[in-house]
Design an enzyme around this catalytic site. Sequence first.
Site: not given
Length: 934
Positions: A147, A294, A388, A406, A492
């Site tokens: 993160e 991902d 989710e 996304e 990302t």
Amino acid sequence: MAPSAPPPCRAGERAARCRRPWRLLALGLLSASSVLAAAPGAGAMSREEKRRLGNQVLEMFDHAYSNYMEHAYPADELMPLTCRGRVRGQEPSRGDVDDALGKFSLTLIDTLDTLVVLNKTKEFEEAVKKVITDVNLDNDIVVSVFETNIRVLGGLLGGHSVAIMLKEKGEYMQWYNGELLHMAKELGYKLLPAFNTTSGLPYPRVNLKFGVRHPEARTGTETDTCTACAGTLILEFAALSRFTGTSIFEEYARKALDFIWEKRQRSSNLVGVTINIHTGDWVRKDSGVGAGIDSYYEYLLKAYVLLGDDSFLERFNTHYDAIMRYISQPPLLLDVHIHKPMLNARTWMDSLLAFFPGLQVLKGDIRPAIETHEMLYQVIKKHNFLPEAFTTDFRVHWAQHPLRPEFAESTYFLYKATGDPYYLEVGKTLIENLNKYARVPCGFAAMKDVRTGSHEDRMDSFFLAEMFKYLYLLFADKEDMIFDIEDYIFTTEAHLLPLWLSTTNQTISKKNTTTEYTELDDSNFDWTCPNTQILFPNDPMFAQSIREPLKNVVDKSCPRGISRAEESLGSGPKPPLRARDFMASNPEHLEILKKMGVSLIHLKDGRVQLVQHAVQAASSLDAEDGLRFMQEMIELSSQQQKEQQLPPRAVQIVSHPFFGRVVLTAGPAQFGMDLSKHKAGTRGFVATIKPYNGCSEITNPEAVKEKIALMQRGQCMFAEKARNIQKAGAIGGIVIDDNEGSSSDTAPLFQMAGDGKNTDDITIPMLFLFNKEGNIILDAIREYEAVEVLLSDKAKDRDLEMENMDQKLTENDSHKQNAEEAASGSQDVGAASEEPEEGGESSDVADPGSLSPANADSASVPVSHQDSYVPGTEEAGAPEPACTSGDNQPQEQQTETESNSKVNWDNKVTPMESILADWNEDIEAFEMMEKDEL
């Protein structure tokens, strides 16, 4: 006329001739609007409408950003329901999700380049000065390496990239001297200790001040990390090396990627979700394109685009071939086992896979991108937001939605690729839903439960970093931008890195390590230079023809696709027996079980036990169907247990100045009015009762009559409280937890049980609020006195009529006051009236009745971080924490009879050992199935 199509590139031709055309597509910038006309019945959106929507996005961003700066800065994130900043250590722990917070003004750093994309250059200049002056990166705090890399390091690099661009243009940032880059380099060095492993894979966490494995670091004992956590570093670390000329960052990121590639499962070319950072053994052997993996795939492709290293493209194409062979079951993307890729690992999908259609556009594979995106859009139209997690038959699996970007990202890329105005309408729906359901007075609140519309006191930094960036770019024309977006690639986290980095400070030798491990099939690279004639055919019906069969996919069961084995045998589709359809009395079902190697055993207590022996199955395919059936049966049993529990309810504040924008998650009662059968709910003003505990006759019945009574938990049964307020004339009741600081954000959903007697005499609705949510109502009473709420099974539409009327009255009062002041010559300055926000009033949003009824087929589970939380193993609704073991645990609904509040509170929190025992029991059962016995 369609653009001319370059021939496909062979492996030896890629680097020089093909990379630049690939980049244009990989950035999603090859607009096909001149190729595709609007589909019939879906006319092109007017320029004026696009501009209006773009301006609406700007207003929404201003609402979120200004509230963060006013109420939260310098805290990491805004808590939009309580209008304050989230400071780690001062709020109840949310487990791994808090690892993103490092006391470094996360939201401001994450938002820097968004300000420039949205043409807010003055605000950007002010924000950069604040970051340089105020932000401290030397905090004694343990943070997520993943993160911190994508949000903070990426945010600093993105800010630096646009700062030097603005300085070069000559109007803004003339004082800038690379300060953000210096901070990025400082942070890069603070992350490097995490890479002190024999494998080169980083530890999942690092202490910003003490590193790892230091006595004071409080980290460094972890053994596992998620694949995305270790494989999503190359863009930021390589950019840092290229900007500074210090090669060590790019070297470390490349080593981690090399190790993951070497450890892939060789027969399937898939990678697992979780890997041991010391041995390289796969800890979680399921594989998909969503949470936990991902952005690993994303960064392989984008690393080739940014750095020009062929090995990254070769690896991506190898993985992509495996994904399309095993995981892609259009329009679904289902996790499989890396050793048994023909066997699905679960029957649900997580929301993070919504990025994948956008990545497929970059790859040049447009058809499956359109199919999966349309399926996701149908789920959104049903629930207003993407849950989710949701099952293969599109039921809610995990009900939260933390305002993830996304899907907006994929919508943007599909529009840039096809020019189809349909995707502008999709973006319009996203804007309307955000304004209608997520907007609150102090920003935008995450959805606690998409079924009820209840909110969570959370606005993650990625909402500002990504959502508004993609939505604005979707509606912006080239002349609306102050720079050429085609000169950059998105990370990302949607941070901007300039493409010229590919030729700057190339200190890393481009040794092709990929071919050391595998013989690559050259056919993988036919799409290296996409054939635009195929990708964007001169057919206005192209995208619509792909979407059309999926229009009703959510409203009916999805048939199982024909397996490749079945196709090769020419046997045609033979849908297997599903666990939910099984009947022990059906002879045909018993015959199918026998064929799958499943035996039925009748126990003495009347129950039925199923046992599978794969060796007894008629074929290997039947054995796989049998294993899948057994897995479904375990999940079905778990779901049936949960369905005996009541779903959460909603308390919606509908009076001024809230007008329905604040929705609180409430626990239900097992007695009184069933709000799920009374869709209108119960609406009324709230009043505090005397005595506040409600355990004796109410002494202020005149204040409670025809109102919703507020009372404190404790000292007597819930049913006794309900009877007392009902006798006083109350139309409903809200019990507020007396445990200071308790919150639905961190505590399991709570159910109020009866008193063991007949409760049919209680006819009013009763709901339970934790302390934090209850204080929101109590604070509103102190400030506004008259507070009206709606008790319901799910949130209803905002009261737009009352909101507009209130705004007009406020304006009239203001004009009247100004006139009076002018007439009297008064110099007093009147207090400014607060006006309700605009922007959420479109009539095109689906009626709230279209929300699926609240069901309890799954528990609501808080997930960790934005790009790569790690859901559970095989069992439904039991996710693991992100990347490594942590504090997040699945929420379990609880039923409790109240007699002693303080004593029972300890019991209300589900013991960690109990939850882990349940998980281990299911995991062990599945492992036994893999050994052919249950």
